[in-house]
Design an enzyme around this catalytic site. Structure first.
Site, PDB file in Angstrom:
ATOM      1  N   ARG A 141      30.952  29.621  24.932  1.00 29.54           N
ATOM      2  CA  ARG A 141      32.052  29.043  25.703  1.00 29.54           C
ATOM      3  C   ARG A 141      32.343  27.590  25.328  1.00 29.54           C
ATOM      4  NH1 ARG A 141      34.130  32.291  29.454  1.00 29.54           N
ATOM      5  NH2 ARG A 141      32.821  33.897  30.419  1.00 29.54           N
ATOM      6  N   ASP A 171      42.598  33.422  28.003  1.00 36.24           N
ATOM      7  CA  ASP A 171      43.693  32.445  28.074  1.00 36.24           C
ATOM      8  C   ASP A 171      43.246  31.049  27.662  1.00 36.24           C
ATOM      9  OD1 ASP A 171      42.132  32.490  30.371  1.00 36.24           O
ATOM     10  OD2 ASP A 171      43.755  32.025  31.738  1.00 36.24           O
ATOM     11  N   ASP A 201      39.035  40.717  32.316  1.00 36.93           N
ATOM     12  CA  ASP A 201      39.708  40.342  33.566  1.00 36.93           C
ATOM     13  C   ASP A 201      41.153  40.845  33.628  1.00 36.93           C
ATOM     14  OD1 ASP A 201      37.370  39.040  33.940  1.00 36.93           O
ATOM     15  OD2 ASP A 201      38.211  37.033  34.138  1.00 36.93           O
ATOM     16  N   MET A 246      33.710  42.037  38.986  1.00 37.83           N
ATOM     17  CA  MET A 246      33.984  40.876  38.150  1.00 37.83           C
ATOM     18  C   MET A 246      35.487  40.686  37.964  1.00 37.83           C
ATOM     19  SD  MET A 246      31.990  40.032  34.658  1.00 37.83           S
ATOM     20  CE  MET A 246      30.680  38.885  34.984  1.00 37.83           C
ATOM     21  N   GLU A 421      27.562  44.738  33.539  1.00 38.81           N
ATOM     22  CA  GLU A 421      27.320  46.101  33.029  1.00 38.81           C
ATOM     23  C   GLU A 421      28.556  46.725  32.393  1.00 38.81           C
ATOM     24  OE1 GLU A 421      27.214  44.679  36.122  1.00 38.81           O
ATOM     25  OE2 GLU A 421      25.653  45.922  37.025  1.00 38.81           O
ATOM     26  N   GLY A 422      29.735  46.107  32.597  1.00 38.35           N
ATOM     27  CA  GLY A 422      30.958  46.678  32.018  1.00 38.35           C
ATOM     28  C   GLY A 422      31.428  45.960  30.771  1.00 38.35           C
TER      29      GLY A 422
HETATM   30  P1  FBP Z   1      36.486  35.593  29.773  1.00 37.65           P
HETATM   31  O1  FBP Z   1      37.655  35.133  30.574  1.00 37.65           O
HETATM   32  O2  FBP Z   1      35.949  34.564  28.868  1.00 37.65           O
HETATM   33  O3  FBP Z   1      36.794  36.887  29.051  1.00 37.65           O
HETATM   34  O4  FBP Z   1      35.290  35.939  30.755  1.00 37.65           O
HETATM   35  C1  FBP Z   1      35.424  36.849  31.753  1.00 37.65           C
HETATM   36  C2  FBP Z   1      34.231  36.914  32.667  1.00 37.65           C
HETATM   37  O5  FBP Z   1      33.562  38.140  32.482  1.00 37.65           O
HETATM   38  C3  FBP Z   1      34.658  36.716  34.118  1.00 37.65           C
HETATM   39  O6  FBP Z   1      35.093  37.926  34.691  1.00 37.65           O
HETATM   40  C4  FBP Z   1      33.422  36.158  34.744  1.00 37.65           C
HETATM   41  O7  FBP Z   1      33.715  35.391  35.889  1.00 37.65           O
HETATM   42  C5  FBP Z   1      32.864  35.285  33.656  1.00 37.65           C
HETATM   43  O8  FBP Z   1      33.297  35.874  32.440  1.00 37.65           O
HETATM   44  C6  FBP Z   1      31.364  35.188  33.678  1.00 37.65           C
HETATM   45  O9  FBP Z   1      30.993  34.246  32.729  1.00 37.65           O
HETATM   46  P2  FBP Z   1      29.559  34.155  32.046  1.00 37.65           P
HETATM   47  O10 FBP Z   1      29.496  35.231  31.011  1.00 37.65           O
HETATM   48  O11 FBP Z   1      29.578  32.812  31.414  1.00 37.65           O
HETATM   49  O12 FBP Z   1      28.542  34.339  33.114  1.00 37.65           O
END
Ligand code: FBP
Length: 546
Positions: A141, A171, A201, A246, A421-422
């Site tokens: 990230r 995004d 998401d 999520m 898990e998804g």
């Molecule tokens: P992206 O927007 O980077 O695709 O991430 C989505 C997500 O899975 C969210 O649904 C969730 O809140 C977040 O990542 C969790 O982040 P991390 O993997 O850093 O715990």
């Protein structure tokens, strides 16, 4: 790599491409574009990449060749299908010239800055064809936003003779891809940057992007699990299941799972915000359903809760906005303090209204809101146990109603969080094909000299050969938003539209689901078998494309 039987069989699956991407392509350009909002600001910030046309690929009879080494980066949370974007990219650049090389930057954008990479070879990539996960090169990230990072990246780009970078992200990551494309264009470095729409998401979508990859597989995986729980619930008839799903902000995942599984309740954050609901009202609505069902002797049920709910409750949303500014301006003053001192510091600096909201939240929730933003400034909502917060509050309210003689049922609850898990499930046929086509499209955008574009595939509710491929200028999706206390150009997040067809379909039927037991059990994703089982898209996409 030791493989499961499914992995072994799945490697041989040949992803299906739209007709337009099966061989050489020519480009059809549309009219100049505008950003979705704040056109003057966005134009000023992106003078070299603003206003470009949407492009579509059409089949061509000419032989197409192109010399190009490409670097690829997986950015942000995992989403099923990411490996196939890379295989689509790999196969296409090799087809355009077998000497072309694909480099994968390790563990996300940080790999570009730190010069950590591998060359992706045929032998290496073959193990990852049609598999879930991002482990081929890893993800991260790190936010690519500073000129020093862009220049550091350029050093390795030059060393490896890379013509273009492909950033596979959501995004925020695609916003950064656009900033990088603009920077390299302004400097006339001749390095192209292409984005690909990823995120389970489902909130990276608009008139041009039908869906972000991974949403299909993730929602099918969660729906399988929810269906299993519903069946267990309907068998023993003794538990209320509070399931958090999520999806950082938007409730697309929860809504899609509701459309697939027909639970008793599904909260939609966007509706909570639009109706200016309080936490207490949400709890009361849930308790009304629990009490009604109890009167019918149904002391069980399933409730879906979107992970982002907390931010959408208006009073808490306002608090988060002030906390964001406080963190940006004074975060360093209190981050080192112990928990109690931090709380005191924050309470002393908040406005009266927000102070009251902050003080009423359970300590762990309050702490999560005041600290620990991710590198893009987002509250880490997946760490907040909203499902417990709601069930505890329901428990208390039902107790009170019992004392008042308004409720006579039994309330036993269980909690679940379906998220991680998804995210790495073996991609559904849809995501397998969609991602391979996105990778192919990205390679063709590079070969056709484009930068600052996102690869797109449209018409995806139709058979694969009718899908349409091309690219959309990233600036077209941008507007100005407040981030970390400053106005920034960002891709507009797609939230659930309350006048959109998916929500309308849900709204029409949800009271029946609440009263009766109308569960549907979708079962696991199928890869071989009848097309209506294996190749179906999400209900969301089906309704949106009707
Ligand atoms: P992206 O927007 O980077 O695709 O991430 C989505 C997500 O899975 C969210 O649904 C969730 O809140 C977040 O990542 C969790 O982040 P991390 O993997 O850093 O715990």
């Amino acid at each position: 790599m030791e493989k499961s039987a499914l992995q072994k069989a799945r490697i041989d699956y040949a992803p299906k491409l739209p007709t337009s991407l099966q061989g050489s392509v020519k480009v059809k350009e549309g009219a100049p574009t505008q950003s979705v909002d704040d056109q003057e600001d966005i134009k000023k910030l992106f003078p070299n990449t603003y206003g470009m046309p949407v492009v579509e690929f059409e089949p061509s009879n000419e032989t197409q060749t192109c010399e190009m080494n490409v670097g690829v980066i997986l950015s942000g949370g995992q989403a099923p299908g990411g490996h196939n974007v890379i295989t689509g990219l790999f196969d296409t650049i090799k087809r355009l010239n077998p000497n072309n090389k694909l480099y994968g930057f390790i563990l996300g954008p940080g790999g570009l800055v730190d010069h950590k990479y591998i060359e992706i070879t045929e032998d290496y990539i073959n193990d990852y064809r049609n598999t879930g996960g991002f482990d081929m090169i890893g993800s991260g990230r790190t936010k690519l936003e500073k000129i020093e990072q862009f220049e550091k990246g350029l050093e390795i780009v030059r060393e490896l003779n890379i013509k273009a970078l492909v950033i596979i992200g959501g995004d925020d990551s695609n916003t950064n891809a656009c900033v990088l494309a603009e920077y390299y264009a302004a400097k006339k470095y001749g390095v192209q940057v292409i984005g690909c729409p990823k995120t389970i998401d489902g909130d990276l979508k608009n008139d041009q992007i039908e869906t972000s990859f991974g949403f299909d597989t993730a929602t099918k995986t969660y729906s399988e699990l929810i269906g299993n729980i519903e069946r267990d619930c309907n068998s023993s008839k003794k538990y209320w299941h509070f399931i958090k799903l999520m999806g950082r902000s938007a409730s697309h995942i929860a809504l899609e799972c509701a459309l697939q599984c027909q639970p008793n309740i599904c909260i939609i954050s966007e509706e909570v915000k639009a109706k200016n609901m309080t936490l207490n009202q949400i709890v009361e609505n849930i308790c009304n359903v629990i009490a009604y069902r109890a009167e019918q002797g149904l002391n069980f049920g399933v409730i879906l809760i979107p992970e982002g709910l907390i931010e959408f409750i208006p009073s808490i949303g306002k608090l988060i906005e002030e906390l964001n500014d406080l963190l940006a301006a004074h975060g360093n003053d209190y981050k080192g303090l112990d928990e109690e001192a931090q709380r005191e510091y924050i309470l002393a600096h908040l406005s009266e209204e927000n102070k009251q909201t902050f003080a009423t939240l359970p300590a762990n929730v309050a702490r999560q809101l005041s600290l620990d933003r991710d590198p893009h400034g987002n509250v880490q909502v997946s760490l907040i146990e909203t499902e417990r917060l709601l069930s505890d509050m329901c428990d208390a309210k039902l107790e009170q109603w019992k004392e008042e003689g308004k409720y006579k049922g039994k309330f036993a609850c269980l909690h679940h969080f379906f998220g991680y898990e998804g995210r790495c499930a073996a991609p559904s046929n849809y995501d397998t094909n969609y991602c391979y086509a996105l990778g192919t499209s990205a390679a063709q955008l590079i070969a056709n000299g484009k930068t600052g574009y996102m690869a797109i595939i449209k018409n995806t509710t139709k058979p694969t050969n009718e899908w349409r491929a091309g690219g959309v200028p990233i600036t077209m999706m941008m507007n100005m938003e407040r981030r970390n206390g400053e106005m920034k150009p960002v891709i507009r997040k797609a939230l659930v539209e309350l006048d959109g067809k998916p929500f309308k379909a849900f709204e029409k039927i949800r009271d029946k689901w609440a009263r009766e037991t109308s569960f549907i059990y979708p079962g696991p994703i199928q890869y071989w078998g009848p097309s209506e089982v294996c190749d179906c898209t999400t209900k969301t996409l089906e309704l949106e494309q009707e």
